[in-house]
Design an enzyme around this catalytic site. Structure first.
Site, PDB file in Angstrom:
ATOM      1  N   LYS A 109      -1.132  -0.943  -3.916  1.00  0.00           N
ATOM      2  CA  LYS A 109      -2.615  -0.387  -3.768  1.00  0.00           C
ATOM      3  C   LYS A 109      -2.083   1.047  -3.757  1.00  0.00           C
ATOM      4  CE  LYS A 109      -6.255  -0.726  -0.356  1.00  0.00           C
ATOM      5  NZ  LYS A 109      -6.854  -1.932   0.603  1.00  0.00           N
ATOM      6  N   LYS A 122      -3.733   4.511  -2.099  1.00  0.00           N
ATOM      7  CA  LYS A 122      -4.829   5.255  -1.410  1.00  0.00           C
ATOM      8  C   LYS A 122      -5.099   6.600  -1.955  1.00  0.00           C
ATOM      9  CE  LYS A 122      -5.479   2.495   2.048  1.00  0.00           C
ATOM     10  NZ  LYS A 122      -7.133   1.976   2.503  1.00  0.00           N
ATOM     11  N   ASP A 167     -15.892  -2.022   0.705  1.00  0.00           N
ATOM     12  CA  ASP A 167     -15.073  -2.300   1.761  1.00  0.00           C
ATOM     13  C   ASP A 167     -15.725  -1.660   3.138  1.00  0.00           C
ATOM     14  OD1 ASP A 167     -13.010  -2.487   3.834  1.00  0.00           O
ATOM     15  OD2 ASP A 167     -11.660  -0.891   2.813  1.00  0.00           O
ATOM     16  N   THR A 176       0.905  -0.913  -0.181  1.00  0.00           N
ATOM     17  CA  THR A 176      -0.112   0.008   0.041  1.00  0.00           C
ATOM     18  C   THR A 176       0.871   1.300   0.008  1.00  0.00           C
ATOM     19  OG1 THR A 176      -1.702  -1.035   1.400  1.00  0.00           O
ATOM     20  CG2 THR A 176      -1.959   1.147   1.263  1.00  0.00           C
ATOM     21  N   LYS A 202     -12.457  -8.209   5.965  1.00  0.00           N
ATOM     22  CA  LYS A 202     -11.470  -7.828   6.974  1.00  0.00           C
ATOM     23  C   LYS A 202     -12.104  -8.455   8.301  1.00  0.00           C
ATOM     24  CE  LYS A 202      -9.741  -3.583   4.832  1.00  0.00           C
ATOM     25  NZ  LYS A 202      -9.676  -2.115   4.902  1.00  0.00           N
TER      26      LYS A 202
END
Length: 328
Positions: free
Chosen positions: A150, A152, A226, A127, A248
């Protein structure tokens, strides 16, 4: 007779971790649960999310501590789901009970979870925190050896950020997490360009107030729920809006619900991503079992830390290998 202990741990980060809807994180902070019974110990870890998210609805430490008496009295994982909501506090306790049950049953956690094969290495995303296009390009250049990054995002100038990252890392797979930071108009505007730039997937682009508008488009690439995917009760509302869900453990409230969510999501035709919060290998090891079934894996939490606990999962660049003694 059971005994449950609870402690808070702080873990330093390599650098501040930035997403669109939170203040920068300067360290990781987790709650660790250990449950001892008949000479065996089960362990679990969750992020202390209320420290970093002011609107998080639970005091994580206090909620975990509120369950000590029930756990020591012998509560089961199924009963725990009735006692505590799907959230981080239950995760730490549920994972500890899951490992304890596996040890008491003399079987590995992957077998108790119902999987036919023991876990194999998986490739995790790495990330990149939200930053200026220039700084994200520098970060991408430093990580371009990794197979998948990934990004952000979730603020103005995001297309420029993606273009800069793509130029800096031309051969790396890319996925995006906007953390509810885009409007519907921005999403519709961005999707064709993102597809041209080789982005594979966009995670949670819209707020809860706007996500119903996803029903009106056929996106050029998969959109993953998410923040909108908590547990099995979330799935019905996601159908027709999202193509994938991010599972998650700190949202599902542990492995018990996560396994049920995984099964139902697959049966409903969703692609699966397995994600994480900031945490150590103790939090990632249960997720590694789920990741065997996922198209995208995001269990890079320990890679963002300055150090991990011991024993730890074996991270070979972006490949995550199971390690004896970490959990399960």
């Amino acid at each position: 007779m059971r005994k449950m202990s609870v402690r808070v741990e702080k873990w330093p980060l390599h650098e501040p971790f930035v997403i669109s809807r939170m203040e920068p994180m300067l360290h990781g902070e987790v709650v660790v649960v250990e449950i001892e019974q008949d000479g065996y110990v089960g362990r679990g870890e969750c992020e202390r999310m209320d420290i970093f998210e002011p609107d998080y609805p639970y005091d994580v430490l206090a909620t975990v501590q509120s369950a000590v008496a029930a756990v020591e009295a012998g509560i089961s994982r199924e009963e725990l789901r009735e006692l505590l909501p799907s959230a981080a506090p239950r995760n730490a306790i549920d994972c500890a009970l899951f490992e304890l049950d596996a040890k008491l049953n003399q079987q590995p956690a992957w077998q108790m979870a119902g999987f036919a094969d023991e876990p194999q290495p998986v490739t995790t995303v790495f990330t990149l925190s939200l930053d200026s296009a220039e700084n994200m390009a520098k970060a991408a250049a430093a990580q371009k050896h990794r197979p998948i990054l990934k990004l952000k995002l979730g603020r103005n100038g995001d297309l420029e950020r993606v273009r800069a990252v793509r130029e800096a890392a031309p051969n790396t797979r890319l996925v995006i997490d906007a953390n509810t930071g885009w409007s519907f108009a921005q999403l519709v505007d961005y999707l064709p360009a993102l597809a041209e730039l080789g982005v594979e997937m966009v995670e949670q682009p819209l707020s809860f107030e706007e996500e119903h508008l996803l029903e009106t488009i056929t996106p050029a690439l998969p959109i993953t729920a998410d923040e909108s995917c908590i547990d099995r009760s979330s799935l019905a509302a996601l159908k027709g809006r999202y193509q994938a869900v991010n599972i998650k453990l700190d949202k599902t409230g542990g492995m018990t619900e996560a396994l049920a969510l995984l099964k139902d999501a697959q049966e409903m035709g969703f692609e699966v991503m397995v994600g994480c919060m900031i945490g150590t290998s103790l939090a990632m090891a249960p997720a590694l079992l789920l990741a065997q079934q996922a198209r995208w894996v995001d269990i890079d939490g320990p890679l963002l830390l300055s150090e991990d606990r011991s024993p730890a999962l074996n991270y070979r660049q972006s490949d995550v290998e199971p390690t004896q003694g970490v959990w399960g």
